[in-house]
Scaffold this motif. Structure first.
Motif, PDB file in Angstrom:
ATOM      1  N   ARG A  15       1.090  -1.033   0.367  1.00 45.33           N
ATOM      2  CA  ARG A  15       0.536  -0.319   0.064  1.00 45.33           C
ATOM      3  C   ARG A  15       0.355   1.209   0.157  1.00 45.33           C
ATOM      4  O   ARG A  15       0.715   2.177  -0.408  1.00 45.33           O
ATOM      5  CB  ARG A  15      -0.662  -0.083   0.849  1.00 45.33           C
ATOM      6  N   VAL A  16       2.140   0.977   0.738  1.00 43.65           N
ATOM      7  CA  VAL A  16       2.754   2.841   0.411  1.00 43.65           C
ATOM      8  C   VAL A  16       3.790   2.878  -0.789  1.00 43.65           C
ATOM      9  O   VAL A  16       3.374   3.483  -1.216  1.00 43.65           O
ATOM     10  CB  VAL A  16       3.745   2.175   1.954  1.00 43.65           C
ATOM     11  N   ASP A  17       4.225   1.397  -0.978  1.00 41.17           N
ATOM     12  CA  ASP A  17       4.658   1.511  -2.257  1.00 41.17           C
ATOM     13  C   ASP A  17       3.979   2.597  -3.387  1.00 41.17           C
ATOM     14  O   ASP A  17       4.034   3.096  -4.786  1.00 41.17           O
ATOM     15  CB  ASP A  17       5.356   0.572  -2.696  1.00 41.17           C
ATOM     16  N   LEU A  18       2.399   1.712  -3.154  1.00 39.22           N
ATOM     17  CA  LEU A  18       1.775   2.252  -4.622  1.00 39.22           C
ATOM     18  C   LEU A  18       0.943   3.476  -4.348  1.00 39.22           C
ATOM     19  O   LEU A  18       0.604   4.774  -4.854  1.00 39.22           O
ATOM     20  CB  LEU A  18       0.666   1.385  -3.908  1.00 39.22           C
ATOM     21  N   GLN A  19       0.753   4.100  -2.848  1.00 36.09           N
ATOM     22  CA  GLN A  19       1.045   6.006  -2.521  1.00 36.09           C
ATOM     23  C   GLN A  19       1.477   6.150  -3.259  1.00 36.09           C
ATOM     24  O   GLN A  19       1.931   7.676  -3.999  1.00 36.09           O
ATOM     25  CB  GLN A  19       0.664   5.830  -0.671  1.00 36.09           C
ATOM     26  N   ARG A  20       2.863   6.052  -2.695  1.00 35.88           N
ATOM     27  CA  ARG A  20       4.892   6.092  -3.967  1.00 35.88           C
ATOM     28  C   ARG A  20       4.796   6.175  -5.378  1.00 35.88           C
ATOM     29  O   ARG A  20       4.905   7.604  -5.748  1.00 35.88           O
ATOM     30  CB  ARG A  20       5.616   6.049  -3.080  1.00 35.88           C
ATOM     31  N   TYR A  21       4.158   5.110  -5.682  1.00 37.71           N
ATOM     32  CA  TYR A  21       3.904   5.259  -7.363  1.00 37.71           C
ATOM     33  C   TYR A  21       2.835   6.453  -7.608  1.00 37.71           C
ATOM     34  O   TYR A  21       3.045   7.045  -8.446  1.00 37.71           O
ATOM     35  CB  TYR A  21       3.569   3.982  -7.356  1.00 37.71           C
ATOM     36  N   GLY A  22       2.214   5.892  -7.131  1.00 37.27           N
ATOM     37  CA  GLY A  22       0.756   7.345  -7.577  1.00 37.27           C
ATOM     38  C   GLY A  22       1.140   8.870  -7.756  1.00 37.27           C
ATOM     39  O   GLY A  22       0.791   9.237  -8.586  1.00 37.27           O
ATOM     40  N   HIS A  23       2.176   8.933  -6.610  1.00 37.61           N
ATOM     41  CA  HIS A  23       2.674  10.574  -6.779  1.00 37.61           C
ATOM     42  C   HIS A  23       3.946  10.923  -7.862  1.00 37.61           C
ATOM     43  O   HIS A  23       3.544  12.309  -7.840  1.00 37.61           O
ATOM     44  CB  HIS A  23       2.964  11.050  -4.907  1.00 37.61           C
ATOM     45  N   ALA A  24       4.362   9.825  -8.196  1.00 38.59           N
ATOM     46  CA  ALA A  24       5.413   9.494  -8.693  1.00 38.59           C
ATOM     47  C   ALA A  24       5.383   9.556 -10.240  1.00 38.59           C
ATOM     48  O   ALA A  24       6.428  10.308 -10.857  1.00 38.59           O
ATOM     49  CB  ALA A  24       6.801   9.164  -8.129  1.00 38.59           C
ATOM     50  N   LEU A  25       4.483   8.847 -10.875  1.00 40.68           N
ATOM     51  CA  LEU A  25       4.447   8.508 -12.082  1.00 40.68           C
ATOM     52  C   LEU A  25       3.207   9.304 -12.684  1.00 40.68           C
ATOM     53  O   LEU A  25       2.302   8.930 -11.794  1.00 40.68           O
ATOM     54  CB  LEU A  25       4.332   6.605 -11.885  1.00 40.68           C
ATOM     55  N   MET A  26       3.319   8.648 -13.876  1.00 40.96           N
ATOM     56  CA  MET A  26       2.258  10.188 -14.332  1.00 40.96           C
ATOM     57  C   MET A  26       1.015   8.375 -14.450  1.00 40.96           C
ATOM     58  O   MET A  26       1.251   7.444 -14.559  1.00 40.96           O
ATOM     59  CB  MET A  26       1.885   9.838 -15.815  1.00 40.96           C
ATOM     60  N   PRO A  32      -1.208   0.220 -10.812  1.00 42.26           N
ATOM     61  CA  PRO A  32      -0.869  -1.116 -10.321  1.00 42.26           C
ATOM     62  C   PRO A  32      -1.913  -2.322  -9.767  1.00 42.26           C
ATOM     63  O   PRO A  32      -2.326  -1.471  -8.147  1.00 42.26           O
ATOM     64  CB  PRO A  32       0.545  -0.981 -10.466  1.00 42.26           C
ATOM     65  N   MET A  33      -2.108  -3.500 -10.050  1.00 36.84           N
ATOM     66  CA  MET A  33      -2.598  -4.416  -9.645  1.00 36.84           C
ATOM     67  C   MET A  33      -1.546  -4.802  -7.970  1.00 36.84           C
ATOM     68  O   MET A  33      -2.609  -5.091  -6.689  1.00 36.84           O
ATOM     69  CB  MET A  33      -3.219  -5.391  -9.968  1.00 36.84           C
ATOM     70  N   ARG A  34      -0.057  -4.902  -8.401  1.00 30.94           N
ATOM     71  CA  ARG A  34       0.617  -5.304  -7.332  1.00 30.94           C
ATOM     72  C   ARG A  34       1.865  -4.875  -7.659  1.00 30.94           C
ATOM     73  O   ARG A  34       2.169  -3.710  -8.387  1.00 30.94           O
ATOM     74  CB  ARG A  34       0.472  -6.562  -7.078  1.00 30.94           C
ATOM     75  N   VAL A  35       2.474  -4.464  -6.402  1.00 31.51           N
ATOM     76  CA  VAL A  35       4.027  -4.086  -6.439  1.00 31.51           C
ATOM     77  C   VAL A  35       5.350  -5.350  -6.630  1.00 31.51           C
ATOM     78  O   VAL A  35       4.811  -5.836  -5.098  1.00 31.51           O
ATOM     79  CB  VAL A  35       4.388  -2.809  -5.393  1.00 31.51           C
ATOM     80  N   LEU A  36       5.439  -5.505  -7.400  1.00 31.96           N
ATOM     81  CA  LEU A  36       6.162  -6.749  -7.782  1.00 31.96           C
ATOM     82  C   LEU A  36       7.583  -6.682  -7.831  1.00 31.96           C
ATOM     83  O   LEU A  36       8.163  -5.201  -7.507  1.00 31.96           O
ATOM     84  CB  LEU A  36       6.490  -7.169  -9.099  1.00 31.96           C
ATOM     85  N   ALA A  37       8.004  -7.264  -6.668  1.00 25.09           N
ATOM     86  CA  ALA A  37       9.779  -7.221  -6.066  1.00 25.09           C
ATOM     87  C   ALA A  37      11.048  -8.511  -6.772  1.00 25.09           C
ATOM     88  O   ALA A  37      11.631  -8.007  -6.694  1.00 25.09           O
ATOM     89  CB  ALA A  37       9.924  -7.857  -4.613  1.00 25.09           C
ATOM     90  N   ARG A  38      10.278  -9.522  -6.646  1.00 30.89           N
ATOM     91  CA  ARG A  38      11.475  -9.632  -7.334  1.00 30.89           C
ATOM     92  C   ARG A  38      10.496 -11.794  -8.314  1.00 30.89           C
ATOM     93  O   ARG A  38       9.734 -11.236  -8.360  1.00 30.89           O
ATOM     94  CB  ARG A  38      12.238 -10.870  -6.415  1.00 30.89           C
TER      95      ARG A  38
END
Length: 411
Positions: A15-26, A32-38
């Motif tokens: 959730r935190v990473d998706l919030q960061r995504y929403g503030h930083a990327l167009m 996104p559905m998820r934040v994938l790590a590996r």
């Protein structure tokens, strides 16, 4: 059946990473559905440690799955040697890649390759080649998708992504998929100015819909009759995806121009245009086209490694066998009306327009799939997918996916 936690309690980091995504990327892709790590093989893990069977493969990109050791080693070696030299210079990986593509395509003498970075770029170059014939009209297909830059978008039929950028090039004429009469009528009407017909042998974005053999044969006949180019967009179908090196080989029809990307680099951005024969291979002359990163040594090394592994691990045969296994298992299920495509490019046709709900339930259960049209689930996994992995999805569809289709519930 679940393959990981996939619950609310484990999603805090995501959730935190998706919030960061929403503030930083167009917001061009939505949330996104998820934040994938590996990833490893056909599996990926999200930021909260949940595991997913990846049946989308980066949209037909990750031909070898994730982190294949031979692919990783090739990139690491090339990165430590020479990554980018500009196209004022040549590199051995670049030359080797072009030679191999021509060999795999059984290209005649005089054929040439242009290397770029994406499918859109490849189709832009093909469009410019059509213009270099001295003629202007291009026939494209309804349901076709060729990219989002202005030239490629002009050849893409989907109005929702065209309308905001109108007016586009008005020299593109659209005909319905597999309507041979309409194709012949359009080609005849524009005969004097017909530069090219562009087709995808299997349309991916409209729901994995193969073109009819007779329709492709008619396109080949008409382009020869009117001295126009037959452009085969194999951005999604190429590089063993369908169980052949290139899907046009399944039809026995050689184009004048073929565009590639997606699986070519196994996850590294790279595209290519193959021009068949001396006349077409020399259409773009010095200064006519270019791209700074096109054919860079790092991308070429990734592509060569991808081709090496496909050959060494016999992935053409593997893709056919696992694709047939998936097809047979899914076709037997209630709520599945057909499975279209070839190899490991499959469209699962549902009895109801609920593909988005099925895809949403699937990711919650640990499966990544894609709904390109309301009644279709698209499967374009790694060519290394095993039958045991395929069976996991078949079992989930039997228990849950088809229930959504037949009952309209995600229970």
């Amino acid at each position: 059946m679940t393959l990981g936690t996939h619950g609310e309690a484990g999603l805090e980091r995501g959730r935190v990473d998706l919030q960061r995504y929403g503030h930083a990327l167009m917001g061009t892709y939505g949330e996104p559905m998820r934040v994938l790590a590996r990833g490893e093989g056909s599996w990926v893990w999200d930021a909260d440690g949940n595991r997913y069977l990846d049946l989308l493969g980066g949209i037909a990109v990750n031909a070898l799955g994730h982190a294949h050791p031979a692919w990783v080693a090739a990139i690491a070696h090339q990165a430590a040697t020479l990554a980018q030299a500009s196209n004022f210079f040549a590199t051995e990986p670049q030359i080797r890649l072009a030679e191999r593509l021509l060999e795999l395509a059984h290209a005649p003498h005089g054929s040439r390759v242009f290397l770029c970075n994406s499918g859109t770029e490849a189709n832009e170059a093909a469009f410019k080649m059509a213009r270099k014939t001295g003629k202007r009209t291009v026939i494209a297909l309804e349901g076709g998708f060729h990219g989002r830059s202005m030239g490629a978008l002009s050849m893409t039929h989907k109005d929702a992504i065209r309308a905001p950028f109108a007016p586009l090039l008005d020299t593109v004429v659209f005909v319905p998929r597999d309507d041979e009469a309409a194709l012949r009528a359009a080609a005849t009407e524009h005969a004097a100015d017909l530069a090219a017909i562009i087709v995808e042998p299997i349309q991916g974005e409209s729901g994995v819909r193969p073109l009819a053999q007779g329709f492709l044969a008619a396109a080949r006949e008409l382009t020869r009759r009117y001295d126009a180019l037959l452009i085969m967009d194999e951005v999604q179908t190429g590089v063993a995806r369908t169980g052949a090196w290139f899907a046009h080989q399944l039809y026995g029809i050689q184009p004048d121009v073929m565009t590639l990307a997606k699986g070519l680099g196994g996850g590294f951005p790279v595209g290519a245009v193959l021009a068949f024969g001396e006349r077409v291979g020399s259409l773009l002359a010095k200064g006519d086209h270019g791209t700074t990163f096109g054919g860079n040594a790092l991308a070429a090394a990734a592509a060569n490694a991808t081709l090496d592994v496909i050959e060494a691990e016999h992935l053409l045969d593997h893709a056919k066998a696992v694709g047939e296994h998936l097809r047979a298992g899914l076709e037997a299920l209630d709520g599945v009306v057909e499975v279209r495509g070839a190899g490991l490019m499959l469209g699962v046709g549902l009895a109801a327009p609920v593909s988005a709900q099925v895809a949403q339930a699937a990711v919650a259960a640990g499966f990544i799939v894609n709904p390109p049209s309301p009644d279709t689930i698209r499967l374009v996994p790694a060519l290394t997918l095993t039958t045991a992995e395929a069976d996991l999805f078949i079992a989930w569809m039997a228990e849950h996916g088809t229930r959504i289709t037949t009952e309209g519930t995600t229970a």
